[in-house]
Every structure is written in C-alpha cells, then in structure tokens.
Design an enzyme around this catalytic site. Structure first.
Site, PDB file in Angstrom:
ATOM      1  N   GLU A   1      -0.564   4.828  -0.550  1.00 34.26           N
ATOM      2  CA  GLU A   1      -1.380   6.023  -0.811  1.00 34.26           C
ATOM      3  C   GLU A   1      -0.561   7.278  -0.524  1.00 34.26           C
ATOM      4  O   GLU A   1       0.145   7.354   0.477  1.00 34.26           O
ATOM      5  CB  GLU A   1      -2.635   6.000   0.052  1.00 34.26           C
ATOM      6  CG  GLU A   1      -3.669   5.044  -0.524  1.00 34.26           C
ATOM      7  CD  GLU A   1      -4.763   4.682   0.450  1.00 34.26           C
ATOM      8  OE1 GLU A   1      -4.573   4.891   1.657  1.00 34.26           O
ATOM      9  OE2 GLU A   1      -5.800   4.183   0.007  1.00 34.26           O
TER      10      GLU A   1
ATOM     11  N   ARG B   1      -1.931  -1.705 -18.899  1.00 39.01           N
ATOM     12  CA  ARG B   1      -3.161  -0.903 -18.850  1.00 39.01           C
ATOM     13  C   ARG B   1      -2.994   0.190 -17.802  1.00 39.01           C
ATOM     14  O   ARG B   1      -2.604  -0.093 -16.665  1.00 39.01           O
ATOM     15  CB  ARG B   1      -4.357  -1.763 -18.445  1.00 39.01           C
ATOM     16  CG  ARG B   1      -4.575  -2.958 -19.315  1.00 39.01           C
ATOM     17  CD  ARG B   1      -5.969  -3.491 -19.169  1.00 39.01           C
ATOM     18  NE  ARG B   1      -6.867  -2.652 -19.918  1.00 39.01           N
ATOM     19  CZ  ARG B   1      -7.003  -2.710 -21.236  1.00 39.01           C
ATOM     20  NH1 ARG B   1      -6.317  -3.569 -21.948  1.00 39.01           N
ATOM     21  NH2 ARG B   1      -7.834  -1.901 -21.860  1.00 39.01           N
TER      22      ARG B   1
ATOM     23  N   TYR C   1       0.849  -1.199   0.000  1.00 37.42           N
ATOM     24  CA  TYR C   1       0.000   0.000   0.000  1.00 37.42           C
ATOM     25  C   TYR C   1       0.879   1.241   0.000  1.00 37.42           C
ATOM     26  O   TYR C   1       1.857   1.317   0.757  1.00 37.42           O
ATOM     27  CB  TYR C   1      -0.883   0.029   1.255  1.00 37.42           C
ATOM     28  CG  TYR C   1      -2.335  -0.206   0.913  1.00 37.42           C
ATOM     29  CD1 TYR C   1      -3.003   0.652   0.040  1.00 37.42           C
ATOM     30  CD2 TYR C   1      -3.037  -1.285   1.443  1.00 37.42           C
ATOM     31  CE1 TYR C   1      -4.323   0.425  -0.303  1.00 37.42           C
ATOM     32  CE2 TYR C   1      -4.359  -1.510   1.110  1.00 37.42           C
ATOM     33  CZ  TYR C   1      -4.992  -0.652   0.237  1.00 37.42           C
ATOM     34  OH  TYR C   1      -6.295  -0.865  -0.110  1.00 37.42           O
TER      35      TYR C   1
ATOM     36  N   ASP D   1      -6.504  14.882 -24.860  1.00 36.26           N
ATOM     37  CA  ASP D   1      -6.533  13.457 -24.507  1.00 36.26           C
ATOM     38  C   ASP D   1      -5.881  12.706 -25.658  1.00 36.26           C
ATOM     39  O   ASP D   1      -6.474  12.557 -26.734  1.00 36.26           O
ATOM     40  CB  ASP D   1      -7.988  13.003 -24.302  1.00 36.26           C
ATOM     41  CG  ASP D   1      -8.078  11.530 -23.933  1.00 36.26           C
ATOM     42  OD1 ASP D   1      -7.102  10.801 -24.174  1.00 36.26           O
ATOM     43  OD2 ASP D   1      -9.134  11.107 -23.428  1.00 36.26           O
TER      44      ASP D   1
ATOM     45  N   THR E   1      -3.245   7.106 -22.176  1.00 34.77           N
ATOM     46  CA  THR E   1      -3.196   5.748 -21.643  1.00 34.77           C
ATOM     47  C   THR E   1      -1.900   5.108 -22.122  1.00 34.77           C
ATOM     48  O   THR E   1      -1.333   5.501 -23.146  1.00 34.77           O
ATOM     49  CB  THR E   1      -4.388   4.883 -22.089  1.00 34.77           C
ATOM     50  OG1 THR E   1      -4.496   4.937 -23.505  1.00 34.77           O
ATOM     51  CG2 THR E   1      -5.674   5.338 -21.451  1.00 34.77           C
TER      52      THR E   1
ATOM     53  N   LYS F   1      -2.173   1.539 -25.367  1.00 33.83           N
ATOM     54  CA  LYS F   1      -2.611   1.524 -26.777  1.00 33.83           C
ATOM     55  C   LYS F   1      -1.363   1.605 -27.667  1.00 33.83           C
ATOM     56  O   LYS F   1      -0.580   0.670 -27.647  1.00 33.83           O
ATOM     57  CB  LYS F   1      -3.605   2.670 -27.014  1.00 33.83           C
ATOM     58  CG  LYS F   1      -4.890   2.532 -26.159  1.00 33.83           C
ATOM     59  CD  LYS F   1      -5.929   3.558 -26.545  1.00 33.83           C
ATOM     60  CE  LYS F   1      -7.226   3.386 -25.779  1.00 33.83           C
ATOM     61  NZ  LYS F   1      -7.266   4.134 -24.513  1.00 33.83           N
TER      62      LYS F   1
END
Ligand code: DSN
Length: 414
Positions: free
Chosen positions: A54, A233, A52, A198, A224, A227
């Site tokens: 955060e 991903r 973890y 974008d 992203t 692609k």
C-alpha cells in the site's frame, strides 16, 4: 504449476480447462474482450501476488518493497512513454475504479457530471441513477444525433452551457466512430469544466496511433489494459503532472481499493512493452480493417448498422428489420459458437433486457490471426444463424463448422 493445481484441486483445474476449450472453439466477438499473450499471463501466477505494498514507490506503508518499487516505476514509465503522458497511476484494479478515483479527485458531492447516455453508447460508471454516482453527484447527459447517430458537438456545447457541469466525460463502450477529443476540450474549456476522456475501449488503437489521442488536451484520461490494449485485467489513470498528488491520493488511501496487485502491475508492464512494438501497430490496423470488412459484409446482407458503419474495433447492429431482438439473437449466436453482446441502440424502443441491437467487434479474432476473408466467412454463419434461430439442428451443425474453422487459428497464451 498446472500439474500442482491439477493434483491439489481438480475441480478448479477442470473449470480452467473447460474455459480454455470454449475460448478456442468459439468466435469471441465481444469488443471489450481479447486474448493476452503468454508473456502477459506469466506474471499473474507468480510470487508477486504475495506482497503487500500500500502506498507508492518510495513511500509505502509496508517494508520489503524495494523490488516492488522498481517494478511499479518500470510499469509507470512504460505507460507514460506509450501514451506521451506526464503522469500515470497504474494501480486501479479496473476501469470503473479508475473512473471513481477521478471523481474523488476532481469533484465534491453534489457537483454535476455530463456524460454520454447509456443507450447512446455510454458506460454505467460515467454517472447513472443505478450507480453510486447517482447518489453522490448530479447527472446530465448527451446522446447522439437522431439522423447521423453520431456525436453532435454543437448540441453537446449547448447542453454543457445549460447544465454547467463540473466534469465532462468523453468516452463510450458502444460507439463505433472516432471521438473528437479536441472538440470536447473546447467545450469543457468554454464552461470551465474538467474533461475526462475514458478510452477503455480504444486504448490499443490510441497507443498504435489508429485513433486520435486525448492525452494532450484532456485533464485526465482513464483506460483499461485488457481490451484493445491486450493486457491483463486492470485500469490506468493518465494526466498532467499537476494533478499527480490529488489523483494518487484518490486511488489510495482515498479511494475504493487497498493493496495494489503487484502481479497485475508486472503483467501491465509486459503489455505496455508489447504495445510499443511495431507488430502491435500492424495488429491495431488489422482490427479496424477487419471491423470495416465485417461492416461491409453485414450491410450487403441487409443488416442496419448504427451510424452506417464503423471507424474503430466495434459495430452495433439494429436488428429491428430482421424481426428479432438483441437478446434472442445473442442466445442463438451463442448456441452456434458466436459470442456477442445484446445491446441498446440509440433511441431504442426496447429495454435493456430485450434491446433492439447487438454489439460485436474484432480485437480477439484479429489477435488469433483472422483477416478480411475470414470476416466474410463469419458473416455467412452469422446470417444463417439469425435466419434459423429455431433450428437447433442447424445451430449445432454451425457450431461444429466453427469449431473446425477456429482450430486453424491457435489460441494465444496457452
Ligand atoms: N464491460 C465493458 C464493456 O464490455 O464494454 C465495460 O465495462
């Protein structure tokens, strides 16, 4: 590792094996898909997923993050260098979450977003009634010119003046032409709107210098990594350093996600390293060469292409002159081992379920090593399928021919 999976859970193991076989035997022509390399896939199944973290490097809510901090800093440094950006946040779990973080950072409820219509090639996360954006923000849209089927910047200027949006979005998921980000920046400045680009689809082309970059002129850029960039991903936000605080805060804790996926950050770091290699530039150039060859071969067989062709990795075919819709076509093509999307085309008289077009592209085929002459062969099969959509026997024969052909092009990542 796979031996232990096989022993512990043969059902899950079998699904992975089946999907691997499907990816190897079929022609993956969905333009937003690709094959990540072995080096990119490797970190995804490591102990990094146990931690973890955060917060951000040097300011975490959890102890034990010194190594994770170093990894996230490396990932950030690499993507900043790749795109010449002053700031990057590599934590968004997807492109949509990157976009949502930008809205949270720059907009208040009730502010207006101006973005591309879905049927003209836009994306649902850019502000649509069915999306959460439709509940929180006012929406306005621009399309493409009816004659050229390309963006009409004078028209977008007029719409921006009329609508006075707070945020303009430049970017698409089904637009086959170069986007003039400088012109979008002029329009945004003239109405005092923020500009978000974008570049999810074209990030790999931008990184390789094969599409103009919006980074110098947009306020914020989202992308992203899976692609054309050929990574794991995930999403990324780039911006000038003056927006760092508000964007970091919007991703976490203000946004829609919790603990970062450190295993994915590591895979993103590998992806950014690979995208800086000169071989990646050759790859990006070949994506476009293949796409343009595909367009030329389809035009020769009397397929109508939206906007007449392509400058990038994808094309949109208007099937109306063939008497079939995008749904029927994509189903028949799948039976024969050619995987494409059904897709709306500009001014489509059809519906999203039965649109008039299909969208297809070359990033994945190019990763497998296919070149222009392979596109000619693929268009031959493609055309035969659409001329024989009721002929199950011929579709199965083509599937077998494609399977044999695809064997010559090894599947990366396995
Ligand atoms: N799913 C992506 C695409 O196919 O374009 C967008 O989210």
């Amino acid at each position: 590792m796979f031996q232990s999976l096989k022993e512990t859970d043969s059902q899950t193991y079998n699904f992975i094996q089946q999907e691997q076989r499907r990816q190897r035997e079929e022609l993956q022509m969905i333009p937003s898909e690709n094959y990540a390399s072995r080096a990119v896939l490797a970190p995804l199944s490591t102990v990094l997923c146990n931690k973890y973290s955060e917060g951000y490097p040097g300011r975490r809510y959890y102890r034990g993050n010194k190594i994770i901090d170093g990894l996230e800093e490396l990932t950030i440094d690499r993507v900043k260098k790749l795109f010449s950006s002053e700031y990057a946040n590599v934590q968004p779990l997807s492109g949509t979450q990157a976009n949502i973080a930008v809205y949270l950072a720059f907009l208040k409820p009730g502010d207006k977003i101006l973005s591309m219509e879905l049927s003209a090639g836009g994306h649902f996360s850019h502000g649509y009634a069915i999306n959460f954006t439709g509940q929180f923000y006012q929406l306005a849209s621009y399309g493409v010119n009816r004659g050229t089927e390309q963006l009409d910047y004078d028209e977008i200027q007029k719409i921006a003046e009329r609508e006075q949006p707070k945020l303009i979005i430049a970017g698409a998921s089904a637009y086959p032409r170069i986007i003039d980000f400088s012109r979008f920046a002029q329009i945004a400045r003239s109405v005092k709107a923020f500009l978000m680009a974008d570049i999810a689809h074209i990030a790999g082309l931008v990184a390789a210098g094969e599409h103009p970059s919006p980074v110098p002129m947009a306020d914020v850029v989202t992308l992203t990594t899976h692609k054309t960039l050929r990574g794991p991903r995930g999403g990324v936000i780039l911006a000038s350093r003056k927006y760092a605080r508000q964007l970091d805060k919007a991703v976490f804790p203000g946004g829609v996600q919790g603990g970062p996926h450190n295993h994915v950050h590591a895979a993103k770091a590998v992806c950014f390293k690979e995208a800086a290699f000169s071989q990646f530039k050759d790859y990006a150039r070949q994506i476009i060469k293949n796409s343009q060859q595909l367009a030329a071969d389809l035009l020769e067989k009397n397929y109508r292409l939206v906007s007449g062709g392509t400058d990038n990795h994808l094309l949109l075919i208007d099937l109306r002159n063939k008497g079939i819709d995008g749904c029927e076509a994509s189903l028949a093509l799948e039976k024969a081992g050619i995987i494409v999307n059904k897709n709306m085309i500009p001014f489509d008289p059809g519906t999203p379920k039965r649109p008039s077009g299909i969208r297809l592209g070359t990033p994945a085929l190019t990763t497998r090593g296919m070149k222009e002459k392979d596109m000619e062969q693929i268009v031959g099969w493609f055309n035969e399928v659409l001329e024989n959509i009721q002929n199950e026997k011929r579709l199965t024969q083509i599937k077998n021919e494609i399977k044999k052909y695809a064997e010559k092009f090894p599947l990366p990542g396995v």
